[in-house]
Motif scaffolding. Structure first.
Motif, mmCIF file in Angstrom:
data_model
loop_
_atom_site.group_PDB
_atom_site.id
_atom_site.type_symbol
_atom_site.label_atom_id
_atom_site.label_comp_id
_atom_site.label_asym_id
_atom_site.label_seq_id
_atom_site.Cartn_x
_atom_site.Cartn_y
_atom_site.Cartn_z
ATOM 1 N N LEU A 7 0.828 -1.202 0.000
ATOM 2 C CA LEU A 7 0.000 0.000 0.000
ATOM 3 C C LEU A 7 0.866 1.257 0.000
ATOM 4 O O LEU A 7 0.576 2.220 -0.723
ATOM 5 C CB LEU A 7 -0.934 0.002 1.206
ATOM 6 C CG LEU A 7 -2.019 -1.071 1.212
ATOM 7 C CD1 LEU A 7 -2.755 -1.073 2.542
ATOM 8 C CD2 LEU A 7 -2.977 -0.882 0.058
ATOM 9 N N ALA A 8 1.934 1.261 0.785
ATOM 10 C CA ALA A 8 2.833 2.419 0.828
ATOM 11 C C ALA A 8 3.518 2.620 -0.518
ATOM 12 O O ALA A 8 3.647 3.760 -0.996
ATOM 13 C CB ALA A 8 3.867 2.235 1.935
ATOM 14 N N ASP A 9 3.944 1.545 -1.155
ATOM 15 C CA ASP A 9 4.591 1.644 -2.463
ATOM 16 C C ASP A 9 3.656 2.247 -3.515
ATOM 17 O O ASP A 9 4.104 2.922 -4.430
ATOM 18 C CB ASP A 9 5.071 0.271 -2.947
ATOM 19 C CG ASP A 9 6.242 -0.262 -2.157
ATOM 20 O OD1 ASP A 9 6.864 0.520 -1.396
ATOM 21 O OD2 ASP A 9 6.540 -1.475 -2.300
ATOM 22 N N ARG A 10 2.378 1.993 -3.373
ATOM 23 C CA ARG A 10 1.394 2.501 -4.342
ATOM 24 C C ARG A 10 0.833 3.865 -3.942
ATOM 25 O O ARG A 10 -0.029 4.406 -4.613
ATOM 26 C CB ARG A 10 0.266 1.498 -4.502
ATOM 27 C CG ARG A 10 0.755 0.231 -5.177
ATOM 28 C CD ARG A 10 -0.379 -0.638 -5.651
ATOM 29 N NE ARG A 10 0.098 -1.644 -6.570
ATOM 30 C CZ ARG A 10 0.398 -2.887 -6.248
ATOM 31 N NH1 ARG A 10 0.280 -3.283 -5.003
ATOM 32 N NH2 ARG A 10 0.820 -3.741 -7.162
ATOM 33 N N GLY A 11 1.302 4.389 -2.811
ATOM 34 C CA GLY A 11 0.863 5.705 -2.369
ATOM 35 C C GLY A 11 -0.543 5.748 -1.821
ATOM 36 O O GLY A 11 -1.176 6.801 -1.821
ATOM 37 N N ILE A 12 -1.045 4.635 -1.339
ATOM 38 C CA ILE A 12 -2.416 4.611 -0.812
ATOM 39 C C ILE A 12 -2.461 4.119 0.642
ATOM 40 O O ILE A 12 -3.499 3.658 1.108
ATOM 41 C CB ILE A 12 -3.344 3.759 -1.706
ATOM 42 C CG1 ILE A 12 -2.821 2.336 -1.871
ATOM 43 C CG2 ILE A 12 -3.543 4.419 -3.052
ATOM 44 C CD1 ILE A 12 -3.771 1.409 -2.627
ATOM 45 N N ALA A 13 -1.370 4.250 1.343
ATOM 46 C CA ALA A 13 -1.314 3.758 2.719
ATOM 47 C C ALA A 13 -2.196 4.570 3.666
ATOM 48 O O ALA A 13 -2.572 4.086 4.719
ATOM 49 C CB ALA A 13 0.129 3.760 3.220
ATOM 50 N N ASP A 14 -2.548 5.790 3.283
ATOM 51 C CA ASP A 14 -3.348 6.628 4.183
ATOM 52 C C ASP A 14 -4.847 6.468 3.976
ATOM 53 O O ASP A 14 -5.640 7.084 4.657
ATOM 54 C CB ASP A 14 -2.960 8.095 4.004
ATOM 55 C CG ASP A 14 -3.166 8.587 2.576
ATOM 56 O OD1 ASP A 14 -3.269 7.745 1.663
ATOM 57 O OD2 ASP A 14 -3.193 9.810 2.384
ATOM 58 N N ARG A 15 -5.262 5.617 3.078
ATOM 59 C CA ARG A 15 -6.686 5.383 2.832
ATOM 60 C C ARG A 15 -7.224 4.329 3.781
ATOM 61 O O ARG A 15 -6.489 3.506 4.292
ATOM 62 C CB ARG A 15 -6.918 4.935 1.396
ATOM 63 C CG ARG A 15 -6.559 6.018 0.398
ATOM 64 C CD ARG A 15 -6.966 5.619 -0.959
ATOM 65 N NE ARG A 15 -6.525 6.614 -1.932
ATOM 66 C CZ ARG A 15 -6.639 6.447 -3.215
ATOM 67 N NH1 ARG A 15 -7.164 5.345 -3.714
ATOM 68 N NH2 ARG A 15 -6.226 7.385 -4.034
ATOM 69 N N ARG A 16 -8.522 4.358 3.972
ATOM 70 C CA ARG A 16 -9.182 3.369 4.827
ATOM 71 C C ARG A 16 -10.101 2.518 3.976
ATOM 72 O O ARG A 16 -10.684 2.997 3.017
ATOM 73 C CB ARG A 16 -9.979 4.060 5.921
ATOM 74 C CG ARG A 16 -9.099 4.805 6.904
ATOM 75 C CD ARG A 16 -9.945 5.424 7.980
ATOM 76 N NE ARG A 16 -10.622 4.384 8.720
ATOM 77 C CZ ARG A 16 -10.425 4.110 9.993
ATOM 78 N NH1 ARG A 16 -9.574 4.804 10.665
ATOM 79 N NH2 ARG A 16 -11.094 3.148 10.589
ATOM 80 N N ALA A 17 -10.238 1.275 4.352
ATOM 81 C CA ALA A 17 -11.118 0.369 3.615
ATOM 82 C C ALA A 17 -11.619 -0.713 4.558
ATOM 83 O O ALA A 17 -10.981 -1.031 5.552
ATOM 84 C CB ALA A 17 -10.361 -0.272 2.449
#
Length: 50
Positions: free
Chosen positions: A24-34
Motif C-alpha cells: 500500500l505504501a509503495d502505491r501511495g495509498i497507505a493513508d486510505r481506509r477500507a
C-alpha cells in the motif's frame, strides 16, 4: 499501523499484514481506509471462481 493487537491475537498474520502495508505504501495509498472481509469456508470445498 500498530500491529501489537495482531501480534497478540493472530501472530501468523503479522507477516502478511506487514507485506500488505508495504505494498500500500509503495502505491501511495497507505493513508486510505477500507473495509476488509475474510471469508473462510469451513468445509474446505469452495467452488472455483469463474
Amino acid at each position: 499501523m500498530d500491529l501489537s493487537k495482531v501480534e497478540r491475537l493472530a501472530p501468523g498474520l503479522v507477516s502478511p499484514a506487514r507485506q500488505a502495508g508495504r505494498i500500500l505504501a509503495d502505491r501511495g495509498i497507505a493513508d486510505r481506509r477500507a473495509a476488509v472481509y475474510l471469508i473462510l469456508d469451513h468445509a474446505w470445498h469452495m467452488p472455483p471462481s469463474s
